[in-house]
Scaffold this motif. Sequence first.
Motif, PDB file in Angstrom:
ATOM      1  N   MET A 150      -0.044   5.928  -4.928  1.00  0.00           N
ATOM      2  CA  MET A 150       0.466   5.162  -3.791  1.00  0.00           C
ATOM      3  C   MET A 150       1.732   4.380  -4.126  1.00  0.00           C
ATOM      4  SD  MET A 150      -3.139   3.778  -2.155  1.00  0.00           S
ATOM      5  CE  MET A 150      -2.296   3.016  -0.750  1.00  0.00           C
ATOM      6  N   GLY A 151       2.088   4.360  -5.416  1.00  0.00           N
ATOM      7  CA  GLY A 151       3.286   3.645  -5.827  1.00  0.00           C
ATOM      8  C   GLY A 151       3.149   2.137  -5.743  1.00  0.00           C
ATOM      9  N   ILE A 152       1.942   1.640  -6.016  1.00  0.00           N
ATOM     10  CA  ILE A 152       1.703   0.196  -5.978  1.00  0.00           C
ATOM     11  C   ILE A 152       1.022  -0.239  -7.270  1.00  0.00           C
ATOM     12  CG2 ILE A 152       1.559   0.077  -3.457  1.00  0.00           C
ATOM     13  CD1 ILE A 152      -1.442   0.204  -3.635  1.00  0.00           C
ATOM     14  N   LYS A 153       0.889  -1.540  -7.471  1.00  0.00           N
ATOM     15  CA  LYS A 153       0.253  -2.072  -8.669  1.00  0.00           C
ATOM     16  C   LYS A 153      -1.262  -1.935  -8.569  1.00  0.00           C
ATOM     17  CE  LYS A 153       3.998  -3.706 -10.709  1.00  0.00           C
ATOM     18  NZ  LYS A 153       4.462  -3.195 -12.013  1.00  0.00           N
ATOM     19  N   TRP A 154      -1.930  -1.841  -9.747  1.00  0.00           N
ATOM     20  CA  TRP A 154      -3.383  -1.705  -9.721  1.00  0.00           C
ATOM     21  C   TRP A 154      -4.051  -2.961  -9.185  1.00  0.00           C
ATOM     22  CZ3 TRP A 154      -6.411  -5.048 -12.500  1.00  0.00           C
ATOM     23  CH2 TRP A 154      -5.824  -5.724 -13.573  1.00  0.00           C
ATOM     24  N   PHE A 155      -3.391  -4.139  -9.378  1.00  0.00           N
ATOM     25  CA  PHE A 155      -3.946  -5.373  -8.821  1.00  0.00           C
ATOM     26  C   PHE A 155      -3.991  -5.276  -7.291  1.00  0.00           C
ATOM     27  CE2 PHE A 155      -2.599  -7.299 -12.930  1.00  0.00           C
ATOM     28  CZ  PHE A 155      -3.784  -7.941 -13.233  1.00  0.00           C
ATOM     29  N   THR A 156      -2.965  -4.645  -6.707  1.00  0.00           N
ATOM     30  CA  THR A 156      -2.928  -4.488  -5.252  1.00  0.00           C
ATOM     31  C   THR A 156      -4.021  -3.544  -4.789  1.00  0.00           C
ATOM     32  OG1 THR A 156      -0.525  -4.820  -5.290  1.00  0.00           O
ATOM     33  CG2 THR A 156      -1.463  -3.845  -3.303  1.00  0.00           C
ATOM     34  N   VAL A 157      -4.261  -2.472  -5.541  1.00  0.00           N
ATOM     35  CA  VAL A 157      -5.356  -1.546  -5.211  1.00  0.00           C
ATOM     36  C   VAL A 157      -6.686  -2.292  -5.240  1.00  0.00           C
ATOM     37  CG1 VAL A 157      -6.609   0.526  -5.924  1.00  0.00           C
ATOM     38  CG2 VAL A 157      -4.113   0.454  -6.095  1.00  0.00           C
ATOM     39  N   ASN A 158      -6.864  -3.135  -6.253  1.00  0.00           N
ATOM     40  CA  ASN A 158      -8.098  -3.906  -6.356  1.00  0.00           C
ATOM     41  C   ASN A 158      -8.281  -4.820  -5.146  1.00  0.00           C
ATOM     42  OD1 ASN A 158     -10.460  -4.917  -7.851  1.00  0.00           O
ATOM     43  ND2 ASN A 158      -9.294  -6.805  -7.974  1.00  0.00           N
ATOM     44  N   ASP A 159      -7.191  -5.432  -4.681  1.00  0.00           N
ATOM     45  CA  ASP A 159      -7.256  -6.282  -3.496  1.00  0.00           C
ATOM     46  C   ASP A 159      -7.709  -5.478  -2.284  1.00  0.00           C
ATOM     47  OD1 ASP A 159      -6.370  -8.386  -4.994  1.00  0.00           O
ATOM     48  OD2 ASP A 159      -4.299  -8.324  -4.273  1.00  0.00           O
ATOM     49  N   HIS A 160      -7.152  -4.275  -2.138  1.00  0.00           N
ATOM     50  CA  HIS A 160      -7.532  -3.416  -1.013  1.00  0.00           C
ATOM     51  C   HIS A 160      -9.016  -3.051  -1.087  1.00  0.00           C
ATOM     52  CE1 HIS A 160      -3.651  -3.042   0.760  1.00  0.00           C
ATOM     53  NE2 HIS A 160      -3.104  -2.339  -0.216  1.00  0.00           N
ATOM     54  N   ILE A 161      -9.501  -2.747  -2.289  1.00  0.00           N
ATOM     55  CA  ILE A 161     -10.901  -2.350  -2.454  1.00  0.00           C
ATOM     56  C   ILE A 161     -11.829  -3.497  -2.084  1.00  0.00           C
ATOM     57  CG2 ILE A 161     -12.657  -1.701  -4.149  1.00  0.00           C
ATOM     58  CD1 ILE A 161     -10.505  -0.089  -5.588  1.00  0.00           C
ATOM     59  N   LYS A 162     -11.485  -4.706  -2.521  1.00  0.00           N
ATOM     60  CA  LYS A 162     -12.304  -5.863  -2.175  1.00  0.00           C
ATOM     61  C   LYS A 162     -12.348  -6.048  -0.661  1.00  0.00           C
ATOM     62  CE  LYS A 162     -11.984  -8.671  -6.364  1.00  0.00           C
ATOM     63  NZ  LYS A 162     -11.663 -10.007  -6.915  1.00  0.00           N
ATOM     64  N   SER A 163     -11.210  -5.862  -0.012  1.00  0.00           N
ATOM     65  CA  SER A 163     -11.147  -6.010   1.439  1.00  0.00           C
ATOM     66  C   SER A 163     -11.977  -4.934   2.133  1.00  0.00           C
ATOM     67  CB  SER A 163      -9.689  -5.931   1.907  1.00  0.00           C
ATOM     68  OG  SER A 163      -9.607  -6.032   3.315  1.00  0.00           O
ATOM     69  N   ILE A 164     -11.907  -3.715   1.622  1.00  0.00           N
ATOM     70  CA  ILE A 164     -12.683  -2.611   2.187  1.00  0.00           C
ATOM     71  C   ILE A 164     -14.181  -2.894   2.075  1.00  0.00           C
ATOM     72  CG2 ILE A 164     -13.338  -0.192   1.822  1.00  0.00           C
ATOM     73  CD1 ILE A 164     -10.384   0.262   0.933  1.00  0.00           C
ATOM     74  N   TYR A 165     -14.616  -3.308   0.889  1.00  0.00           N
ATOM     75  CA  TYR A 165     -16.036  -3.599   0.676  1.00  0.00           C
ATOM     76  C   TYR A 165     -16.511  -4.694   1.632  1.00  0.00           C
ATOM     77  CZ  TYR A 165     -16.312  -0.870  -3.675  1.00  0.00           C
ATOM     78  OH  TYR A 165     -16.337   0.133  -4.610  1.00  0.00           O
TER      79      TYR A 165
END
Length: 247
Positions: free
Chosen positions: A211-226
């Motif tokens: 996705m061309g983003i930082k892994w910290f940002t992916v983690n934020d998205h995952i927390k929001s999804i959960y």
Amino acid sequence: MAVKVLIVEDNPVARSFLCRVVRESFSDALEITEAGDLEGARRAVAKNASLGHDGGFKLVLVDLELPDGNGMEFLTELAGMPAVKIVTTLYSDDDHLFPALQCGADGYLLKEDRFEVLVEELQRIVRGQPPLSPAIARRLLSHFRPGSTGDSGPMGLNSGFGPLTFNAPPANSRSVALDPPPEWERLTPRENEVLTYLSKGFTIKEIANLMGIKWFTVNDHIKSIYKKLNVSSRAEAAVLASKQGLV
């Protein structure tokens, strides 16, 4: 933009050691803030809160024994912060481990471990795995093996602490809802994209690269999804994604 890290540790030598571990663990540009007590840690968090969601700390290392209180208090206060929160301590007993996880710790590392071991365990975050010292991982496994009685502490098998941020749910976790919850429609296009990759088995690092983003940002998205889908694991989220035709 540099990734912001907060290290809460009262021992200057240990604090310097943890700074070295963090810098060695990640290739991202880092901005490390150090705090020697709870008051200093709270000031640092308050200062960064004004910077908004993307300007706050993404990784927080917290010692449990501090001059002006217990690190678990701080973990509880950070419950709403989109950061990876890791306990760094000398205590490996159940009386410290399970309450820390209950208070919101995403990982648990022992400062007595070798430098190389701590670096490797912190790097597990990028691979989508919970950062746990080897001794802590063995202790957790012993508690969740069928018929295990544990070797110390009153918590035992039914301690009730929630699953780690990146971990699969405990065996006694609730079953997945039969129908997608109403919150499904609140997922942003970006969150739907992350969920699609997550459901296909990609790690956090791989998703970040795709996705061309930082892994910290992916983690934020995952927390929001959960949170939106009211699930607590990749497996539960994957079931819902499958029902929606994303995988």
